[in-house]
Write a protein that holds these residues in place. Structure first.
Motif, PDB file in Angstrom:
ATOM      1  N   LEU A 124      11.288  65.889  62.841  1.00 38.89           N
ATOM      2  CA  LEU A 124      10.723  66.970  62.027  1.00 38.89           C
ATOM      3  C   LEU A 124       9.458  66.464  61.355  1.00 38.89           C
ATOM      4  O   LEU A 124       9.478  65.445  60.655  1.00 38.89           O
ATOM      5  CB  LEU A 124      11.747  67.374  60.972  1.00 38.89           C
ATOM      6  N   MET A 125       8.333  67.168  61.563  1.00 40.41           N
ATOM      7  CA  MET A 125       7.082  66.772  60.932  1.00 40.41           C
ATOM      8  C   MET A 125       7.022  67.405  59.548  1.00 40.41           C
ATOM      9  O   MET A 125       7.064  68.635  59.430  1.00 40.41           O
ATOM     10  CB  MET A 125       5.880  67.256  61.769  1.00 40.41           C
ATOM     11  N   CYS A 126       6.961  66.571  58.510  1.00 38.09           N
ATOM     12  CA  CYS A 126       6.866  67.135  57.164  1.00 38.09           C
ATOM     13  C   CYS A 126       6.362  66.075  56.184  1.00 38.09           C
ATOM     14  O   CYS A 126       6.602  64.881  56.380  1.00 38.09           O
ATOM     15  CB  CYS A 126       8.208  67.685  56.690  1.00 38.09           C
ATOM     16  N   PRO A 127       5.642  66.511  55.136  1.00 32.61           N
ATOM     17  CA  PRO A 127       5.092  65.534  54.189  1.00 32.61           C
ATOM     18  C   PRO A 127       6.165  64.795  53.393  1.00 32.61           C
ATOM     19  O   PRO A 127       5.875  63.768  52.787  1.00 32.61           O
ATOM     20  CB  PRO A 127       4.204  66.370  53.261  1.00 32.61           C
ATOM     21  N   GLN A 128       7.402  65.301  53.403  1.00 32.15           N
ATOM     22  CA  GLN A 128       8.478  64.621  52.661  1.00 32.15           C
ATOM     23  C   GLN A 128       9.139  63.508  53.462  1.00 32.15           C
ATOM     24  O   GLN A 128      10.030  62.823  52.966  1.00 32.15           O
ATOM     25  CB  GLN A 128       9.594  65.614  52.312  1.00 32.15           C
ATOM     26  N   ILE A 164       9.355  62.700  59.614  1.00 33.09           N
ATOM     27  CA  ILE A 164       8.217  61.788  59.529  1.00 33.09           C
ATOM     28  C   ILE A 164       7.016  62.468  58.888  1.00 33.09           C
ATOM     29  O   ILE A 164       6.675  63.608  59.196  1.00 33.09           O
ATOM     30  CB  ILE A 164       7.816  61.253  60.924  1.00 33.09           C
ATOM     31  N   SER A 165       6.365  61.707  57.996  1.00 31.92           N
ATOM     32  CA  SER A 165       5.083  62.113  57.406  1.00 31.92           C
ATOM     33  C   SER A 165       4.033  61.124  57.890  1.00 31.92           C
ATOM     34  O   SER A 165       4.310  59.921  57.978  1.00 31.92           O
ATOM     35  CB  SER A 165       5.183  62.042  55.881  1.00 31.92           C
ATOM     36  N   ILE A 166       2.827  61.601  58.199  1.00 33.41           N
ATOM     37  CA  ILE A 166       1.790  60.652  58.625  1.00 33.41           C
ATOM     38  C   ILE A 166       0.951  60.177  57.440  1.00 33.41           C
ATOM     39  O   ILE A 166       0.024  59.397  57.618  1.00 33.41           O
ATOM     40  CB  ILE A 166       0.891  61.192  59.763  1.00 33.41           C
ATOM     41  N   GLY A 167       1.263  60.612  56.240  1.00 32.46           N
ATOM     42  CA  GLY A 167       0.528  60.117  55.075  1.00 32.46           C
ATOM     43  C   GLY A 167       0.714  61.051  53.902  1.00 32.46           C
ATOM     44  O   GLY A 167       1.214  62.174  54.055  1.00 32.46           O
ATOM     45  N   TYR A 185      -0.599  63.365  52.184  1.00 32.86           N
ATOM     46  CA  TYR A 185      -1.502  64.513  52.059  1.00 32.86           C
ATOM     47  C   TYR A 185      -0.842  65.650  52.819  1.00 32.86           C
ATOM     48  O   TYR A 185       0.039  65.411  53.645  1.00 32.86           O
ATOM     49  CB  TYR A 185      -2.893  64.208  52.626  1.00 32.86           C
ATOM     50  N   VAL A 186      -1.262  66.888  52.525  1.00 29.27           N
ATOM     51  CA  VAL A 186      -0.580  68.024  53.141  1.00 29.27           C
ATOM     52  C   VAL A 186      -1.496  68.697  54.155  1.00 29.27           C
ATOM     53  O   VAL A 186      -2.615  69.096  53.834  1.00 29.27           O
ATOM     54  CB  VAL A 186      -0.117  69.028  52.062  1.00 29.27           C
ATOM     55  N   LEU A 187      -1.014  68.796  55.391  1.00 32.82           N
ATOM     56  CA  LEU A 187      -1.743  69.466  56.464  1.00 32.82           C
ATOM     57  C   LEU A 187      -1.308  70.933  56.513  1.00 32.82           C
ATOM     58  O   LEU A 187      -0.299  71.297  55.920  1.00 32.82           O
ATOM     59  CB  LEU A 187      -1.415  68.797  57.794  1.00 32.82           C
ATOM     60  N   THR A 188      -2.046  71.750  57.266  1.00 29.97           N
ATOM     61  CA  THR A 188      -1.648  73.159  57.367  1.00 29.97           C
ATOM     62  C   THR A 188      -0.387  73.315  58.218  1.00 29.97           C
ATOM     63  O   THR A 188       0.269  74.343  58.179  1.00 29.97           O
ATOM     64  CB  THR A 188      -2.777  74.014  57.976  1.00 29.97           C
ATOM     65  N   GLY A 189      -0.075  72.298  59.006  1.00 30.08           N
ATOM     66  CA  GLY A 189       1.137  72.361  59.825  1.00 30.08           C
ATOM     67  C   GLY A 189       1.426  71.006  60.432  1.00 30.08           C
ATOM     68  O   GLY A 189       0.641  70.066  60.294  1.00 30.08           O
ATOM     69  N   GLY A 190       2.538  70.928  61.146  1.00 31.79           N
ATOM     70  CA  GLY A 190       2.952  69.637  61.700  1.00 31.79           C
ATOM     71  C   GLY A 190       2.270  69.273  63.018  1.00 31.79           C
ATOM     72  O   GLY A 190       2.472  68.174  63.534  1.00 31.79           O
TER      73      GLY A 190
HETATM   74  N1  ADE Z   1       3.002  68.651  57.783  1.00 32.47           N
HETATM   75  C1  ADE Z   1       2.173  68.891  56.749  1.00 32.47           C
HETATM   76  N2  ADE Z   1       1.691  67.762  56.220  1.00 32.47           N
HETATM   77  C2  ADE Z   1       2.235  66.732  56.954  1.00 32.47           C
HETATM   78  C3  ADE Z   1       2.133  65.320  56.899  1.00 32.47           C
HETATM   79  N3  ADE Z   1       1.388  64.698  55.984  1.00 32.47           N
HETATM   80  N4  ADE Z   1       2.822  64.612  57.807  1.00 32.47           N
HETATM   81  C4  ADE Z   1       3.609  65.215  58.702  1.00 32.47           C
HETATM   82  N5  ADE Z   1       3.740  66.541  58.817  1.00 32.47           N
HETATM   83  C5  ADE Z   1       3.068  67.311  57.934  1.00 32.47           C
END
Ligand code: ADE
Length: 249
Positions: A88-92, A133-136, A138-143
């Motif tokens: 699951l792609m997410c900032p958390q 997994i988060s790649i860093g 910061y918040v992207l508009t989507g995964g």
């Molecule tokens: N979706 C939004 N921000 C993201 C992030 N930093 N890493 C992974 N998925 C994301």
């Protein structure tokens, strides 16, 4: 390796999966990509994949049903005996690293879930997902972009994808330190000269220079990496000398 990506914007992946090393890896048979629009799995008339949050609040939440059914269909159709990793792609999520890329590169089947909403219904996390997994920070508009980063860093580690195996064993982070500087011809570019040692042909001296430069670069840019890197006695001595320098970089 089989890589499945679930996204309601499948067109975002074309340029990335159909260019350069990622494309060549698929042509060689090292990897097979498939991007699925999970809206196809929505069981309602309007094919909606999101809904209002229980308890109120701003933003929409990704519904459980389309994701559950999409993952189930991909996991059932898999050729391998091993269970897929469902990411699951997410900032958390856990912060992505080269170590995680190496771990994922050992798998046979990866499924990425890319959302575009305030959040995911928690039951997706609890019952479908194996990794968040988060790649860093910061918040992207989507995964989607985040999943492409992961696919790129994993596929380049698969056997025979990058010409010389050694070229990724020396990568920054793979060794635990940042890589030393590189130079190519000419030896003198507009008065800026390549260090003499690299032209000397003495491989022992070149290796020593590279190790010292790698230590110097790591010390000036990412000293935190030393916490996990066991230095030899000789490297410790070199590092102490580097630390005494006024302006290493
Ligand atoms: N979706 C939004 N921000 C993201 C992030 N930093 N890493 C992974 N998925 C994301």
């Amino acid at each position: 390796m089989k890589i499945d990506i679930l996204s309601i914007f499948p067109e975002m992946f074309k340029g990335v999966l159909e260019s350069s090393i990622l494309k060549k890896a698929a042509e060689k048979g090292a990897v097979e990509y498939s991007v699925t629009d999970f809206r196809e799995f929505a069981d309602n008339k309007h094919k909606t994949v999101d809904d209002y949050p229980y308890g109120g609040g701003a933003g929409m939440v990704l519904k459980a049903q389309p994701i559950f059914d999409a993952v189930l269909s991909l996991a059932d159709g898999k050729p391998s005996a091993k269970k897929p990793r469902v990411i699951l792609m997410c900032p958390q999520g856990e912060r992505y690293s080269q170590k995680k890329a190496e771990e994922l590169a050992e798998e046979e089947h990866l499924i990425f879930i890319c959302g575009h909403y305030e959040g995911y219904d928690e039951r997706i996390r609890q019952h479908v997902v194996t990794d968040e997994i988060s790649i860093g920070d910061y918040v992207l508009t989507g995964g989607e972009l985040a999943s492409m980063v992961i696919v790129d860093s994993v596929v380049r580690l698969l056997p025979d994808v990058i010409g010389k195996a050694a070229s990724h064993e020396q990568d920054s982070f793979s060794t635990g330190l940042l890589e030393h500087p590189h130079y190519t011809r000419p030896a003198d570019f507009r008065g800026m000269k390549v260090p003499d040692v690299l032209l000397s042909g003495n491989h022992a001296h070149i290796e020593e220079w590279r190790t010292k430069e790698s230590l110097r670069r790591t010390w000036s840019r990412r000293p935190d990496l030393f916490e996990k890197y066991p230095l030899t006695e000789e490297q410790q001595k070199w590092l102490q000398e580097i630390e005494k320098e006024d302006n290493p970089y």
